[in-house]
Design a protein around this motif. Structure first.
Motif, PDB file in Angstrom:
ATOM      1  N   TYR A  39      -7.281  13.562  11.839  1.00  0.00           N
ATOM      2  CA  TYR A  39      -7.747  13.304  10.483  1.00  0.00           C
ATOM      3  C   TYR A  39      -6.624  13.328   9.452  1.00  0.00           C
ATOM      4  O   TYR A  39      -6.768  12.770   8.366  1.00  0.00           O
ATOM      5  N   ILE A  40      -5.495  13.950   9.760  1.00  0.00           N
ATOM      6  CA  ILE A  40      -4.358  13.929   8.847  1.00  0.00           C
ATOM      7  C   ILE A  40      -3.867  12.492   8.652  1.00  0.00           C
ATOM      8  O   ILE A  40      -3.479  12.092   7.548  1.00  0.00           O
ATOM      9  N   ILE A  41      -3.914  11.692   9.731  1.00  0.00           N
ATOM     10  CA  ILE A  41      -3.502  10.290   9.627  1.00  0.00           C
ATOM     11  C   ILE A  41      -4.505   9.509   8.781  1.00  0.00           C
ATOM     12  O   ILE A  41      -4.135   8.722   7.908  1.00  0.00           O
ATOM     13  N   LEU A  42      -5.797   9.753   9.032  1.00  0.00           N
ATOM     14  CA  LEU A  42      -6.825   9.068   8.253  1.00  0.00           C
ATOM     15  C   LEU A  42      -6.720   9.435   6.772  1.00  0.00           C
ATOM     16  O   LEU A  42      -6.826   8.570   5.900  1.00  0.00           O
ATOM     17  N   GLY A  43      -6.511  10.729   6.488  1.00  0.00           N
ATOM     18  CA  GLY A  43      -6.401  11.157   5.096  1.00  0.00           C
ATOM     19  C   GLY A  43      -5.247  10.484   4.374  1.00  0.00           C
ATOM     20  O   GLY A  43      -5.386  10.050   3.220  1.00  0.00           O
ATOM     21  N   ALA A  44      -4.104  10.383   5.041  1.00  0.00           N
ATOM     22  CA  ALA A  44      -2.945   9.720   4.443  1.00  0.00           C
ATOM     23  C   ALA A  44      -3.230   8.241   4.207  1.00  0.00           C
ATOM     24  O   ALA A  44      -2.838   7.669   3.172  1.00  0.00           O
ATOM     25  N   LYS A  45      -3.923   7.618   5.155  1.00  0.00           N
ATOM     26  CA  LYS A  45      -4.292   6.207   4.993  1.00  0.00           C
ATOM     27  C   LYS A  45      -5.229   6.002   3.803  1.00  0.00           C
ATOM     28  O   LYS A  45      -5.060   5.072   3.006  1.00  0.00           O
ATOM     29  N   ILE A  46      -6.214   6.885   3.644  1.00  0.00           N
ATOM     30  CA  ILE A  46      -7.176   6.751   2.553  1.00  0.00           C
ATOM     31  C   ILE A  46      -6.498   6.954   1.202  1.00  0.00           C
ATOM     32  O   ILE A  46      -6.812   6.255   0.221  1.00  0.00           O
ATOM     33  N   CYS A  47      -5.569   7.892   1.125  1.00  0.00           N
ATOM     34  CA  CYS A  47      -4.832   8.091  -0.125  1.00  0.00           C
ATOM     35  C   CYS A  47      -3.986   6.867  -0.470  1.00  0.00           C
ATOM     36  O   CYS A  47      -3.913   6.458  -1.638  1.00  0.00           O
ATOM     37  N   THR A  48      -3.354   6.273   0.533  1.00  0.00           N
ATOM     38  CA  THR A  48      -2.561   5.068   0.283  1.00  0.00           C
ATOM     39  C   THR A  48      -3.464   3.908  -0.117  1.00  0.00           C
ATOM     40  O   THR A  48      -3.105   3.097  -0.984  1.00  0.00           O
ATOM     41  N   ASP A  49      -4.656   3.836   0.493  1.00  0.00           N
ATOM     42  CA  ASP A  49      -5.668   2.873   0.044  1.00  0.00           C
ATOM     43  C   ASP A  49      -5.939   3.043  -1.451  1.00  0.00           C
ATOM     44  O   ASP A  49      -6.004   2.069  -2.208  1.00  0.00           O
ATOM     45  N   GLY A  50      -6.141   4.303  -1.865  1.00  0.00           N
ATOM     46  CA  GLY A  50      -6.459   4.590  -3.259  1.00  0.00           C
ATOM     47  C   GLY A  50      -5.368   4.151  -4.212  1.00  0.00           C
ATOM     48  O   GLY A  50      -5.643   3.612  -5.291  1.00  0.00           O
ATOM     49  N   LEU A  51      -4.122   4.378  -3.827  1.00  0.00           N
ATOM     50  CA  LEU A  51      -2.992   3.955  -4.662  1.00  0.00           C
ATOM     51  C   LEU A  51      -2.979   2.437  -4.824  1.00  0.00           C
ATOM     52  O   LEU A  51      -2.884   1.921  -5.948  1.00  0.00           O
ATOM     53  N   LEU A  52      -3.069   1.720  -3.710  1.00  0.00           N
ATOM     54  CA  LEU A  52      -2.997   0.260  -3.764  1.00  0.00           C
ATOM     55  C   LEU A  52      -4.205  -0.330  -4.490  1.00  0.00           C
ATOM     56  O   LEU A  52      -4.077  -1.287  -5.257  1.00  0.00           O
ATOM     57  N   ARG A  53      -5.401   0.244  -4.267  1.00  0.00           N
ATOM     58  CA  ARG A  53      -6.597  -0.239  -4.963  1.00  0.00           C
ATOM     59  C   ARG A  53      -6.466  -0.056  -6.462  1.00  0.00           C
ATOM     60  O   ARG A  53      -6.786  -0.942  -7.251  1.00  0.00           O
ATOM     61  N   GLY A  54      -6.025   1.136  -6.870  1.00  0.00           N
ATOM     62  CA  GLY A  54      -5.897   1.413  -8.294  1.00  0.00           C
ATOM     63  C   GLY A  54      -4.927   0.482  -8.978  1.00  0.00           C
ATOM     64  O   GLY A  54      -5.094   0.135 -10.157  1.00  0.00           O
ATOM     65  N   ALA A  55      -3.897   0.058  -8.243  1.00  0.00           N
ATOM     66  CA  ALA A  55      -2.921  -0.886  -8.794  1.00  0.00           C
ATOM     67  C   ALA A  55      -3.414  -2.328  -8.712  1.00  0.00           C
ATOM     68  O   ALA A  55      -2.776  -3.224  -9.273  1.00  0.00           O
ATOM     69  N   GLY A  56      -4.528  -2.551  -8.020  1.00  0.00           N
ATOM     70  CA  GLY A  56      -5.034  -3.905  -7.834  1.00  0.00           C
ATOM     71  C   GLY A  56      -4.285  -4.674  -6.767  1.00  0.00           C
ATOM     72  O   GLY A  56      -4.391  -5.892  -6.680  1.00  0.00           O
ATOM     73  N   ASP A  57      -3.539  -3.977  -5.913  1.00  0.00           N
ATOM     74  CA  ASP A  57      -2.718  -4.594  -4.868  1.00  0.00           C
ATOM     75  C   ASP A  57      -3.517  -4.594  -3.566  1.00  0.00           C
ATOM     76  O   ASP A  57      -3.400  -3.688  -2.751  1.00  0.00           O
ATOM     77  N   MET A  58      -4.309  -5.646  -3.343  1.00  0.00           N
ATOM     78  CA  MET A  58      -5.323  -5.616  -2.296  1.00  0.00           C
ATOM     79  C   MET A  58      -4.970  -6.399  -1.032  1.00  0.00           C
ATOM     80  O   MET A  58      -5.562  -6.180   0.014  1.00  0.00           O
ATOM     81  N   LYS A  59      -4.019  -7.323  -1.114  1.00  0.00           N
ATOM     82  CA  LYS A  59      -3.782  -8.231   0.008  1.00  0.00           C
ATOM     83  C   LYS A  59      -3.376  -7.485   1.281  1.00  0.00           C
ATOM     84  O   LYS A  59      -4.002  -7.629   2.332  1.00  0.00           O
ATOM     85  N   LEU A  60      -2.314  -6.685   1.192  1.00  0.00           N
ATOM     86  CA  LEU A  60      -1.820  -6.000   2.378  1.00  0.00           C
ATOM     87  C   LEU A  60      -2.790  -4.907   2.835  1.00  0.00           C
ATOM     88  O   LEU A  60      -2.908  -4.626   4.027  1.00  0.00           O
TER      89      LEU A  60
END
Length: 450
Positions: free
Chosen positions: A371-392
């Motif tokens: 779950y540490i890997i999943l948590g890091a992935k979800i946080c990175t999702d949040g950063l990119l979503r908040g910036a509107g950077d959705m493609k990658l």
């Protein structure tokens, strides 16, 4: 720009404590959401037996697709609303909110009709065991009738979070959760409505909460005065929302469709294995809620700071969220390793099968280490979503799911049902590696959602 409502603490001052304070109501809200989902499953499993539990589990894979569409659309709305909020442009913020709600209502009605027409055929295509087909069909029929409430509730919660008002959706979610549990007990127990009672309880509780949230939002919007009058609908705003929402919808729905295909593999192992898997999936959703809460909070934090022209502060918020993720993952690992059987037994009736217990406990015991890997992935999702950077972000999630589905189909004849969860951490790692490379490049700072 006229009278300004209370200043958001997300764009100025300290980061760690305000972010924790902002995340906590979201976490409690997610916790209650998962709690009443678990209560749904526990009540059905204990009062109606493993066949009913398997029927709700078979339905869950399909309903998750529609929930993902609602969540993905809400992500697009929250980014646009949050960035206008950060820029203190309240007229555009209000127009974004009006456009979101009217569009969500129309879209959800269409999806409700589609779901009612196709759900039976999809259940057949997924090899749903015949002994639970009628119950699964009944559950889905009622669920799809309440689809507009699901969409509006998700949109309203996302809007409140984007405005920095995370306590408001929490209160409504607590109310909805308690109402759902009470109705579950009454409908499934004394009224003997079966799985249809569980579906009815969910629809009624979400409907009441959606209406109340709507009323509170429009009263709250009256405190944000703007120099120009907002519009009920604006196509240009819808395009901006769609630019963020469509990749998120694609990503989320592909993930859910992939998980539905994975469940088709599980279905081949029979209703007892499906009951254990359904219980494990509920536990999985529950323990992931702290990570999704941090991701949601971080997305709002980043969107407001990007709107305020402060990407460096957004980056610092990401570091804080990652540190919190690591500590949460360690606690989850400890609990799942110590008590896997006891946790799964919460969902099974007294006459549980050894197969259901083995499948459920095996799933949560194995995934707990990753779950540490999943948590890091979800946080990175949040950063990119908040910036509107959705493609990658979208590409990474598709590759994640593609690997997991491919391995489930290819390896289960060799490894058995365990192959379904053996593939999970590899998919998460692929996803995280791609998004981490995007973060390190710094290109997300140049994206402009509004």
């Amino acid at each position: 720009m006229g009278k300004i409502a209370e200043q958001s603490s997300l764009t100025s001052g300290p980061i760690a404590l305000p972010m924790m304070a902002f995340t906590f109501p979201i976490f409690l809200g997610n916790l209650f959401q998962q709690f009443y989902n678990m209560a749904d499953t526990i009540i059905v499993g204990r009062l109606l037996g493993e066949d009913a539990l398997a029927a709700v589990g078979a339905s869950y894979a399909l309903t998750t697709v529609f929930i993902s569409i609602a969540f993905g659309g809400a992500v697009g709305a929250s980014v646009v609303v949050g960035q206008h909020m950060g820029a203190r442009n309240f007229e555009r913020m209000k127009t974004s909110i009006h456009t979101t709600l009217s569009s969500f209502l129309a879209f959800s009605i269409v999806l409700s009709i589609v779901g009612l027409l196709l759900s039976g055929k999809i259940l057949l295509a997924l090899n749903t065991p015949q002994d639970i087909m009628d119950m699964a069909t009944d559950y889905l029929g009622i669920y799809f009738l309440g689809m507009p409430f699901l969409f509006l509730y998700n949109a309203l919660s996302a809007i409140f979070n984007a405005m920095g008002k995370s306590r408001i959706p929490l209160l409504f979610l607590i109310f909805s959760s308690l109402t759902n549990i009470a109705l579950d007990i009454i409908f499934v127990g004394p009224l003997s409505m079966g799985v249809a009672g569980a579906a009815s309880a969910t629809v009624i509780s979400q409907g009441i909460s959606a209406v109340l949230s709507f009323v509170v939002l429009y009263r709250r919007l009256g405190t944000y005065e703007a120099e120009e009058r907002s519009r009920f609908f604006e196509y240009a705003i819808l395009k901006k929302i769609a630019r963020v929402a469509l990749p998120s919808i694609l990503s989320q729905s592909i993930i859910s469709i992939g998980m539905m295909l994975v469940q088709a593999v599980v279905n081949d192992f029979g209703s007892m294995a499906l009951a254990g898997y359904s219980a494990a999936i509920r536990v999985d959703s529950f323990v992931v809620s702290p990570f999704t809460s941090l991701g949601t909070a971080l997305s709002a934090f980043v969107s407001q700071n990007m709107g305020a022209g402060n990407p460096d502060r957004a980056k610092k918020g990401f570091h804080v969220a990652m540190a919190l993720t690591a500590s949460v993952a360690a606690a989850i690992l400890l609990v799942l390793c110590l008590f896997p059987d006891r946790i799964i037994l919460l969902f099974l009736g007294e006459n549980y099968s050894a197969t259901a217990l083995e499948v459920g406990s095996g799933y949560i015991h194995f995934t707990g280490f990753f779950y540490i890997i999943l948590g890091a992935k979800i946080c990175t999702d949040g950063l990119l979503r908040g910036a509107g950077d959705m493609k990658l972000l979208t590409i990474a999630n598709i590759l994640n799911l593609g690997f997991r589905v491919g391995m489930a189909y290819a390896a289960t004849p060799i490894l058995g049902i365990e192959a379904v969860w053996y593939a999970i951490p590899v998919g998460w790692t692929i996803n995280l590696a791609i998004e981490a490379a995007r973060y390190r490049s710094g290109k997300w700072k140049a994206v402009k959602a509004i």
